[in-house]
Design a protein around this motif. Structure first.
Motif, mmCIF file in Angstrom:
data_model
loop_
_atom_site.group_PDB
_atom_site.id
_atom_site.type_symbol
_atom_site.label_atom_id
_atom_site.label_comp_id
_atom_site.label_asym_id
_atom_site.label_seq_id
_atom_site.Cartn_x
_atom_site.Cartn_y
_atom_site.Cartn_z
ATOM 1 N N GLN A 81 7.440 0.442 -29.863
ATOM 2 C CA GLN A 81 6.672 0.685 -31.083
ATOM 3 C C GLN A 81 5.831 1.949 -30.932
ATOM 4 N N LYS A 82 5.216 2.097 -29.765
ATOM 5 C CA LYS A 82 4.424 3.301 -29.499
ATOM 6 C C LYS A 82 5.320 4.536 -29.471
ATOM 7 N N GLY A 83 6.495 4.397 -28.857
ATOM 8 C CA GLY A 83 7.423 5.516 -28.799
ATOM 9 C C GLY A 83 7.918 5.922 -30.175
ATOM 10 N N TYR A 84 8.176 4.934 -31.018
ATOM 11 C CA TYR A 84 8.626 5.181 -32.392
ATOM 12 C C TYR A 84 7.572 5.993 -33.145
ATOM 13 N N THR A 85 6.310 5.569 -33.009
ATOM 14 C CA THR A 85 5.215 6.262 -33.689
ATOM 15 C C THR A 85 5.051 7.682 -33.161
ATOM 16 N N LYS A 86 5.140 7.848 -31.842
ATOM 17 C CA LYS A 86 5.015 9.183 -31.251
ATOM 18 C C LYS A 86 6.149 10.091 -31.707
ATOM 19 N N ALA A 87 7.355 9.538 -31.780
ATOM 20 C CA ALA A 87 8.512 10.327 -32.200
ATOM 21 C C ALA A 87 8.312 10.876 -33.607
ATOM 22 N N VAL A 88 7.880 10.017 -34.515
ATOM 23 C CA VAL A 88 7.680 10.452 -35.898
ATOM 24 C C VAL A 88 6.526 11.448 -35.991
ATOM 25 N N GLY A 89 5.471 11.207 -35.213
ATOM 26 C CA GLY A 89 4.339 12.125 -35.219
ATOM 27 C C GLY A 89 4.714 13.510 -34.724
#
Length: 214
Positions: A81-89
């Motif tokens: 979930q954290k990786g998903y958010t970082k990727a989009v950011g």
């Protein structure tokens, strides 16, 4: 539902082409038709020579991703979930390679989960088990066609570039490929979520029937 509020041009340089001969900042404000406090802003730089360039937005891409991610919390680990958010950011800030790296990690983990499910199937194991580890990513997805979304399997362009590695890709190319890999990840997450919801409904039905037995 959002209603876009386009800014009015001021009295100075009313001629549109004349206005665009120098850089012009345009802010588009979108307001929720139900709740006035729900506002989204998008900032663009307009110029006759350079064209239209998006230079900012509120809420940020990362904040928007957090909202989109809520529905996947049941089927995605906290780490991813954290990786998903970082990727989009990172993608929102035009960081191509970094955003792809985070998303690739999630995609590969989801394919690995599908593989763990597949090895429980004796028929699949006898056909693909021996040589699976030597396959490239595109070939692995094809081998797992019964355990991954059909839309994903039918469109290898969404993820096929992972087999070639990322070291040879430019930032611009990574930014171009990011939405496709994001769609591939979302396909898998949607399928996992659908399976989970069906399982929960079956369990609820069994419980209901057991409680109403006479």
């Amino acid at each position: 539902m959002f209603v876009a509020d386009y800014p009015e041009f001021g009295p100075v340089r009313k001629d549109f082409r004349t206005r665009l001969q120098k850089p012009y900042i345009c802010v588009i404000k979108a307001k929720c038709s139900r709740v006035n406090e729900h506002v989204a802003c998008y900032v663009f730089r307009l110029n006759e020579k350079d064209g239209v360039t998006k230079i900012g937005q509120y809420p940020s891409g990362a904040d928007t991703a957090k909202q989109d991610l809520k529905k996947y919390r049941k089927v995605l680990s906290e780490e991813h979930q954290k990786g998903y958010t970082k990727a989009v950011g990172l993608f929102a800030h035009s960081v191509g390679a970094g955003s792809i790296v985070y998303l690739r990690k999630i995609f590969e983990a989801l394919v690995k989960e599908a593989h763990q499910e597949a090895i429980k199937d004796a028929a699949w194991l006898s056909t693909h088990g021996a040589g699976y580890s030597a396959l490239r990513m595109g070939e692995k997805v094809a081998a797992l066609d019964k355990f991954l979304p059909s839309d994903l399997v039918r469109h290898p362009r969404l993820y096929g570039f992972l087999s070639q590695g990322l070291h040879g890709l430019t930032e611009d190319k990574c930014l171009e490929l990011f939405p496709m890999l994001m769609m591939a990840v979302d396909f898998i997450l949607d399928q996992k979520l659908e399976k989970l919801e069906k399982k929960q409904k079956r369990e609820a039905l069994d419980k209901l029937l057991n409680n109403t037995q006479t």
